[in-house]
Design a protein around this motif. Sequence first.
Motif, mmCIF file in Angstrom:
data_model
loop_
_atom_site.group_PDB
_atom_site.id
_atom_site.type_symbol
_atom_site.label_atom_id
_atom_site.label_comp_id
_atom_site.label_asym_id
_atom_site.label_seq_id
_atom_site.Cartn_x
_atom_site.Cartn_y
_atom_site.Cartn_z
ATOM 1 N N ASP A 104 0.826 -1.211 0.000
ATOM 2 C CA ASP A 104 0.000 0.000 0.000
ATOM 3 C C ASP A 104 0.861 1.262 0.000
ATOM 4 N N VAL A 105 1.923 1.261 0.805
ATOM 5 C CA VAL A 105 2.820 2.420 0.836
ATOM 6 C C VAL A 105 3.498 2.586 -0.518
ATOM 7 N N ARG A 106 3.908 1.488 -1.107
ATOM 8 C CA ARG A 106 4.566 1.556 -2.422
ATOM 9 C C ARG A 106 3.615 2.112 -3.476
ATOM 10 N N ALA A 107 2.344 1.709 -3.410
ATOM 11 C CA ALA A 107 1.355 2.216 -4.360
ATOM 12 C C ALA A 107 1.124 3.713 -4.153
ATOM 13 N N LEU A 108 1.073 4.147 -2.898
ATOM 14 C CA LEU A 108 0.920 5.576 -2.608
ATOM 15 C C LEU A 108 2.094 6.364 -3.171
ATOM 16 N N LEU A 109 3.299 5.855 -2.992
ATOM 17 C CA LEU A 109 4.481 6.538 -3.500
ATOM 18 C C LEU A 109 4.462 6.618 -5.027
ATOM 19 N N GLU A 110 3.990 5.585 -5.670
ATOM 20 C CA GLU A 110 3.895 5.590 -7.125
ATOM 21 C C GLU A 110 2.953 6.693 -7.600
ATOM 22 N N VAL A 111 1.800 6.799 -6.930
ATOM 23 C CA VAL A 111 0.830 7.840 -7.292
ATOM 24 C C VAL A 111 1.432 9.228 -7.090
ATOM 25 N N MET A 112 2.045 9.439 -5.916
ATOM 26 C CA MET A 112 2.568 10.759 -5.603
ATOM 27 C C MET A 112 3.767 11.119 -6.473
ATOM 28 N N SER A 113 4.580 10.132 -6.844
ATOM 29 C CA SER A 113 5.699 10.397 -7.737
ATOM 30 C C SER A 113 5.182 10.875 -9.092
ATOM 31 N N HIS A 114 4.113 10.252 -9.558
ATOM 32 C CA HIS A 114 3.505 10.681 -10.819
ATOM 33 C C HIS A 114 2.952 12.097 -10.697
ATOM 34 N N VAL A 115 2.297 12.388 -9.571
ATOM 35 C CA VAL A 115 1.746 13.722 -9.340
ATOM 36 C C VAL A 115 2.848 14.778 -9.387
ATOM 37 N N LEU A 116 3.957 14.514 -8.702
ATOM 38 C CA LEU A 116 5.029 15.502 -8.600
ATOM 39 C C LEU A 116 5.798 15.671 -9.902
ATOM 40 N N ARG A 117 5.658 14.715 -10.819
ATOM 41 C CA ARG A 117 6.282 14.868 -12.140
ATOM 42 C C ARG A 117 5.429 15.714 -13.078
ATOM 43 N N HIS A 118 4.189 15.976 -12.684
ATOM 44 C CA HIS A 118 3.295 16.753 -13.533
ATOM 45 C C HIS A 118 3.867 18.165 -13.707
ATOM 46 N N PRO A 119 3.887 18.692 -14.935
ATOM 47 C CA PRO A 119 4.467 20.032 -15.144
ATOM 48 C C PRO A 119 3.773 21.124 -14.349
ATOM 49 N N VAL A 120 2.478 20.983 -14.095
ATOM 50 C CA VAL A 120 1.786 21.976 -13.275
ATOM 51 C C VAL A 120 2.333 21.969 -11.861
ATOM 52 N N ALA A 121 2.583 20.767 -11.323
ATOM 53 C CA ALA A 121 3.090 20.663 -9.956
ATOM 54 C C ALA A 121 4.444 21.328 -9.823
ATOM 55 N N SER A 122 5.349 21.031 -10.740
ATOM 56 C CA SER A 122 6.695 21.591 -10.638
ATOM 57 C C SER A 122 6.702 23.097 -10.824
ATOM 58 N N ALA A 123 5.723 23.614 -11.588
ATOM 59 C CA ALA A 123 5.682 25.055 -11.826
ATOM 60 C C ALA A 123 4.966 25.823 -10.729
ATOM 61 N N VAL A 124 3.983 25.184 -10.092
ATOM 62 C CA VAL A 124 3.070 25.911 -9.213
ATOM 63 C C VAL A 124 3.338 25.679 -7.735
ATOM 64 N N ILE A 125 3.535 24.427 -7.327
ATOM 65 C CA ILE A 125 3.549 24.112 -5.901
ATOM 66 C C ILE A 125 4.632 24.870 -5.135
ATOM 67 N N PRO A 126 5.898 24.885 -5.563
ATOM 68 C CA PRO A 126 6.901 25.601 -4.758
ATOM 69 C C PRO A 126 6.550 27.064 -4.542
ATOM 70 N N ASP A 127 6.076 27.722 -5.593
ATOM 71 C CA ASP A 127 5.724 29.140 -5.476
ATOM 72 C C ASP A 127 4.541 29.332 -4.534
ATOM 73 N N LEU A 128 3.553 28.462 -4.628
ATOM 74 C CA LEU A 128 2.394 28.585 -3.748
ATOM 75 C C LEU A 128 2.759 28.356 -2.286
ATOM 76 N N LEU A 129 3.674 27.448 -2.031
ATOM 77 C CA LEU A 129 4.064 27.193 -0.644
ATOM 78 C C LEU A 129 4.760 28.408 -0.039
ATOM 79 N N VAL A 130 5.541 29.110 -0.845
ATOM 80 C CA VAL A 130 6.151 30.354 -0.361
ATOM 81 C C VAL A 130 5.071 31.370 -0.018
ATOM 82 N N GLU A 131 4.090 31.517 -0.916
ATOM 83 C CA GLU A 131 3.006 32.463 -0.657
ATOM 84 C C GLU A 131 2.161 32.032 0.533
ATOM 85 N N ALA A 132 1.973 30.718 0.704
ATOM 86 C CA ALA A 132 1.169 30.214 1.817
ATOM 87 C C ALA A 132 1.797 30.566 3.163
#
Length: 212
Positions: free
Chosen positions: A95-123
């Motif tokens: 189950d943990v391995r499956a969760l990591l697979e999903v999240m690794s795919h999410v973090l490879r998304h171009p929207v994630a790499s472009a948006v999340i770091p900047d939003l966390l700074v603003e947050a």
Amino acid sequence: MTTDSAATPPARRAPAGAAVLREDVTEAIRAAVLEELAAVGFSRMSIEAIARRAGVGKTAVYRRWKSKLHLVLDLIGAFAVDGLPVPQTGSLYGDVRALLEVMSHVLRHPVASAVIPDLLVEASRNPEIADAVRGALLEGQRRMAEGIVAEAVARGELPAGTDPDHALDLAIGPLYWRQVVVRDGAPAAYLDGLARSVVAGLRADQGPVETV
């Protein structure tokens, strides 16, 4: 004698403002947001600049989103894990391995790499943004972690009272650091090892800590 025009009621007009939103315009605006974020960041991004870049008027943007925060959070929805089923592989490791697979795919998304770091700074500066980002990013992951821990407790792999938030920290923290901060890949062997470490860490938390 009744004429056809009298017998047939006139067609109703759609009320003002009820026009169907064109999908090509919506996609152009989303693309413009990503370009604007890359160029100036979230804090300096404006609806006016987004509209110019998309080749539309400001009203086209405001018909779809009431603020730039809501626009960006809509983009985050493209890779949010909310709504995905909780992994049920039959083991804590699986189950943990499956969760990591999903999240690794999410973090490879171009929207994630472009948006999340900047939003966390603003947050860190704006409570409204912090709450919105937490809801968009964290709740789905937390639900999955809660499900994984509950299933492991039911199987006897973890004791009752295991903290799902701690499990999520152990799993996602290293993955986020590697893929978003360091911007390194996360091949299958890395995810395998991280899953083993998370499982070992959760089990070790239940016993006494030995000091040297």
